[in-house]
Design an enzyme around this catalytic site. Sequence first.
Site, short mmCIF file in Angstrom:
data_model
loop_
_atom_site.label_atom_id
_atom_site.label_comp_id
_atom_site.label_asym_id
_atom_site.label_seq_id
_atom_site.Cartn_x
_atom_site.Cartn_y
_atom_site.Cartn_z
N GLU A 42 0.88 -1.16 0.00
CA GLU A 42 0.00 0.00 0.00
C GLU A 42 0.92 1.22 0.00
O GLU A 42 1.21 1.81 1.04
CB GLU A 42 -0.93 -0.02 1.22
N GLU A 57 4.20 8.34 -4.07
CA GLU A 57 5.06 7.66 -3.09
C GLU A 57 6.06 6.71 -3.74
O GLU A 57 6.68 5.89 -3.07
CB GLU A 57 4.19 6.90 -2.07
#
Length: 717
Positions: free
Chosen positions: A163, A172
């Site tokens: 995740e 990210e």
Amino acid sequence: MSSGSTQRVFQLRVDPLTGHSEWVVIEEEEENDGGEIFKNSQQALLATTSYLDMLNDSRRNRAYREAIDKTITNPCHVLDIGAGTGLLSMMAARAMGYGDSTTCCNSQGTVTACESYLPMVKLMRKVLRFNVLERNIRVFNKRSDELKLGVDITSRADVLVSEILDSELLGEGLIPTLQHAHDMLLVENPVTVPYRATTYGQLVESTFLWKLHDLYSNETNAYDGIHLVPTGFDSILSAKSQQYALHCDPIGEEMKLLSEPFKIFEFDFWKRPDSHGETKLLIKATNDGQVQAVISWWILQLDREGTIFYSTAPRWISLPVNTSAGDWCDHWKQCVWFVPGKGIPISKDEVIHLNAVHNDTSISYNLHAQIPRTEVTSDGFKGGNFQLMLSPERIGIYGNIEWRSAMLTAIRNALKGRVDPLCIVADDNVYLALLTLHLSKTSYVISLFPGLRDKGLQYLQAIADANGFSMNRVEVLEKKKTCLTMHDTHQRKVDLLIGEPFYYGNDGMLPWQNLRFWKERTLLDSVLAEDAIILPYKGMLKACAMSLPDLWNSRRCLCKIEGFEHSVVNRTLGACGELPESQEGPYLPCFIWQSGEYKKLSESFTVMEFDFSKPISKSHGKVQVEFAEPGICHGFVLWIDWVMDLENSIVISTGPDKRYWKQGVKLLSKPVAVGVHGSKAMTECCEAVIEASFEPSSGDLIFGHVFSSGPKLQGPH
């Protein structure tokens, strides 16, 4: 205190009243069965992160659990990248039979969890130990691209669970992380959870969003004679060309939808992604309007068969069957891409070209009408190479006519009767420097620009001619100084000290941390003239009791998450709700209008005042509050109103009704039912006593409250 090894973690700490930053050593207690990992004031070390909000996202947790249970049916090697508290690792271990007393313990399955942030690794180990899974999950305090096959792990992983997604999806490092994992860590054609992510977009018209980026057009309505973005310098002061995470539901009714939703990119986790991708779309307009923004979101397909989904779409979007949706969360929002200038005019059924490009970490767009029209303002910069990039909210403030009018009136009144005034702009507000130079043709302005520094100087140099002033009337100090001397002011006393206050780069600060202006005013005391005027004259700490169910639920204490105990992380992650009576949660800086459902339960009230005519000092306030509306009180929202004149007639409010400023929130450990005294609507409490104090040495605000249903109230304990 229990014994055990002590390790050190370095954390960058910023002093809010000076702007100075330093690396501080945080001691960690590795063996503490009470759940305390960080000593004393460092217990909320991760309070400003989104970990707690993410772990409280029940639909996310449920979707991952269902997909992992469905996907991992046999013992295998599972790799968890960006493991956090280890939730996905524990789900994978349980799916293979670990931790289940009814299942054979001779499983050959392996779970490898990697997490690069040491404080989070410490929390993960604590969580794994508490759930009796520390022997079944190998934890590495490394980035995944630092893992070595044959050294850290003996074989490639069969399954990837991860995740590592932000609101834009790629921010990210999803793409480079997957590339390295497929190259070095995973078997060919691995099983992955999630399986696929797809990004979507929609064209919209929105005056509010337009004002967050097009300062050039918005300041044409101003009558103050200031040109922050002069003609020919269209982008010298602007928001960066990127996607901005934003909760779009609160402004849904203010937006005109100009297209149906359209698919943009698809990313398959089970195969190696490309660093660069491009897609060209022809989008048919569903309404007449001005295309001013692209709203985007993503849908996560967690299983191979396509039965488990998670979406970050706004509420007006119809979602696929079996898609988890409905709960408010703050860690994932929609994204907004601003179309340059006033946007692109379009008519219903007209086709617009959209070119979308992604690199390793971001997605960008280029739009143009199929039939050429009048030229749309370019995103490129005219008039030079220098650009000053500010947040969209700051662009919105600089273009706000009401704000500019208030500043104009305050500075004009302060300069009356002043001959050749020496003025200091103490903060990073470029508008105040220009305004002072414009209103007094004989003034000399020293801009401290503590955050902008050389950027502020370059900006003033670039737009000086267009604003009719010479750079020999303005100065930006070359070096940051803790205090000024008469040498710095050319042996002159300062007649006017001004600020908004606004400090560049402090977007995540709490409202009272802008009292840095008071601290810096104190350090300038020796160079101020006896009759010097200080703007703002004072600050007023304001508050309002509010119902904030979504925000409170996102910050409440954790207990079991999909069957795994997480209560040991609450203090370190800065939990606010359902705390023991002896504990207090941290203050949260946030835009109230973006905090889900909210309702005012009291009138706004003044807690204390800060007098900037005097040096900084400890302040205290106490006030009795009556609740004007019945409801469930989840906490108090705090902000500062800046008073710009002695008559209190010019006030710059940064309260929850203003969308450009963040407020501070103090959530209650337990929600309290409140009502109107003497009415049937009253449930439990009708009044509260609020008491607060401000500590100038640290910039800390201490805030206490006591609820009561009767007229006689005791002070907070």
